[in-house]
Design a protein around this motif. Structure first.
Motif, short mmCIF file in Angstrom:
data_model
loop_
_atom_site.label_atom_id
_atom_site.label_comp_id
_atom_site.label_asym_id
_atom_site.label_seq_id
_atom_site.Cartn_x
_atom_site.Cartn_y
_atom_site.Cartn_z
N GLN A 121 0.83 -1.21 0.00
CA GLN A 121 0.00 0.00 0.00
C GLN A 121 0.86 1.26 0.00
N LYS A 143 2.78 1.85 -3.26
CA LYS A 143 1.88 2.32 -4.32
C LYS A 143 1.64 3.82 -4.21
N GLU A 144 1.42 4.31 -2.99
CA GLU A 144 1.17 5.74 -2.81
C GLU A 144 2.41 6.58 -3.12
N GLU A 199 4.85 5.71 -5.14
CA GLU A 199 5.03 5.62 -6.60
C GLU A 199 4.12 6.60 -7.32
N GLN A 200 2.90 6.72 -6.84
CA GLN A 200 1.93 7.63 -7.45
C GLN A 200 2.39 9.08 -7.33
N THR A 249 9.33 -2.77 -3.66
CA THR A 249 8.70 -3.38 -2.49
C THR A 249 9.39 -4.71 -2.20
N ARG A 297 -6.94 -7.49 -4.38
CA ARG A 297 -7.21 -6.88 -5.69
C ARG A 297 -8.69 -7.01 -6.05
#
Length: 522
Positions: free
Chosen positions: A90, A93-94, A96-97, A108, A291
């Motif tokens: 999680q 992902k944030e 990376e965004q 990761t 997912r």
């Protein structure tokens, strides 16, 4: 405040705006100016208030400005350590965004996956490594992960790492990083061990607390309901709760992995699109369920506490404690999966007769004002009115409302997981092979005894051998089968010696009968 007003680099602001993030939350507004300047930070904030970007944006900002030249190196410039795999995914992902427009490489790293892809990614070079303590240490010991150039280190959910026994591993990791690094520690609570860790490894840290409320406090926009239920009626009550008006995604928490599987199976039988997440599942299965939940293919996620740590999914409107939590901290963590980032939510807790005293302690600690939950059954009127459940709702979800694709619609990603399958069938799932992969039914060629050979070669066809024992009618085939391990019982003739010499060999040479041992029947 808008991120631009806080001095965040333009390339990061544009990436955040593309994701719909323009203004900051309190913990972010208080942390960013100091963290982007390289100061050590101890941040405290309630779950779901934006802690990830509070440390993720400073890491990216310093990478884009102060340490832009270090990006030519293959070693990571920043390290984020977290307690669980799901939280690592999680957070990565944030980050990376937020760093998409600057091409930030975020890797990761966690256990349960093959080493090779992670090692290859480290060799090709990365900017930020996000991982769990065990796998990070393993890679560092193997010399695949070099932490000598880490400029910023983040310990997220430090109190949870303490609960899970990761503190010694964290201290080993800290010793592998430079002494002049920036350290940021984020924790919802500050136990004594976490305070000692901060004093030992941080340089004049600034303590930032984004809330004046208690350390453990439920989300303010979450409506809480508590019901005293009967174990035999719980699943029926749950089936009606999940049919409440305006319910979006829902999470159901259980105390054990077995209970999570049982609840998932029961809900599936009733027509709900449900999936389970717990420690007995492989990492690929867990990520598949998450997912499917994020994509809306299933709308009910049944989870244990540790497996659900750090799950941050939009549109979770309802959280159900199928079993009473152990303490107030666990209660706050569970219901904190809804009512996040300013959204409203509904939390429902089932309390068994045996759990009343435990609930009273939680109620007192959090001052919830519900010490004696109302006795509730699946037909109780107050249940329907409290949660806006349609009067016609039953224990089965109507077919007209079964529009979800289900877990089967989500493919299992091949993660190159380590370890053997935990199938309950054991060796039979591996082609009737043992632990070393050898067949237990392999043929073995063994020499038959001299007496049996003499009887077989004589062609007596089932007559008496020289010792008076009945020979097999098939000319020795039965004995061969017994010796091959394909059925029957193999027998062995014990070698008879006298004074160290083989008695039968001597008698056979003299043309005498061979002495045989025949087991008695009494």
């Amino acid at each position: 405040m808008p991120f631009r007003d806080l001095g965040v680099d333009e390339v990061i602001c544009s990436a955040l705006e593309a994701a719909g993030i323009i203004t900051s939350f309190p913990i972010q507004a208080l942390t960013l100016p100091l963290a982007m300047d390289g100061q050590d930070i101890i941040g405290q904030a309630r779950t779901g208030t934006g802690k990830t970007l509070a440390f993720g944006v400073p890491l990216l900002h310093r990478l884009a400005t102060t340490f832009a030249g270090d990006r030519t190196e293959k070693q990571p410039s920043a390290l984020v350590v977290l307690p669980t795999r799901e939280l690592a995914v999680q957070v990565a992902k944030e980050i990376e965004q937020a760093g998409e427009h600057m091409g930030a490489k975020v890797l990761t790293v966690y256990g349960g996956r093959a080493y090779e892809p992670q090692i290859e990614a480290l060799k090709s070079g990365t900017d930020i490594v996000v991982g769990t303590p065990g796998r990070l240490l393993d890679l560092a010991k193997r010399k695949d992960l070099d932490l000598s150039r880490v400029r910023s280190l983040v310990l997220d959910e430090a109190d949870k790492m303490l609960d899970l026994g990761f503190l010694p591993d964290v201290e080993r990791l800290l010793k592998l990083t430079p002494d002049d690094r920036q350290t940021m520690l984020f924790s919802a609570t500050m136990p004594g061990e976490v305070v000692s860790l901060a004093r030992k490894h941080m340089r004049r840290p600034t303590n930032i607390r984004a809330s004046s409320e208690g350390e453990a406090a439920p989300p303010p926009l979450t409506t809480q309901h508590v019901y005293r239920t009967h174990p035999m009626d719980k699943i029926e009550v749950l089936a009606r709760v999940l049919q409440a008006k305006d319910r979006g995604l829902a999470m159901v928490f259980t105390q054990t992995k077995r209970a999570a599987d049982q609840v998932t199976a029961a809900l599936s039988d009733r027509g709900f699109a449900a999936a389970a997440v717990h420690g007995d599942l492989g990492q690929g299965q867990r990520e598949r369920a998450l997912r499917a939940f994020r994509n809306g293919k299933v709308d009910v996620l049944v989870a244990t506490d540790v497996a659900a740590r750090g799950i941050d999914i939009d549109d979770v409107t309802h959280v159900v404690n199928y079993e009473c939590p152990d303490d107030e901290k666990t209660y706050v963590h569970r219901i904190g999966r809804t009512g996040r980032a300013g959204r409203a939510g509904v939390a429902v807790t089932f309390v068994d007769w045996r759990e009343i005293q435990r609930w009273k302690l939680i109620n007192t600690a959090l001052d919830l004002g519900q010490p004696d939950p109302a006795e509730t059954y699946s037909t109780s009127e107050h249940l329907f009115s409290d949660l806006s459940i349609p009067p016609e709702a039953k224990g089965m979800l109507p077919r007209a409302q079964r529009g979800r694709e289900g877990l089967e619609a989500e493919a299992v990603e091949d993660l190159g997981e380590t370890g053997r399958s935990r199938s309950p069938r054991g060796d039979r799932d591996r082609g009737d092979r043992g632990e070393r992969g050898r067949s237990r039914n392999r043929n073995r060629s063994r020499k038959r005894t001299r007496g049996a050979t003499r009887a077989d070669d004589s062609g007596n066809g089932g007559g008496q051998d020289s010792a008076g024992t009945k020979a097999p009618a098939d000319g020795g085939k039965t004995d061969a089968k017994a010796g091959s391990g394909e059925g029957g019982t193999r027998t062995r003739r014990r070698r008879r010696t006298r004074g160290g010499r083989d008695v039968n060999a001597k008698r056979e040479a003299a043309g005498q009968d061979i002495i045989r041992e025949v087991p008695s029947e009494g």
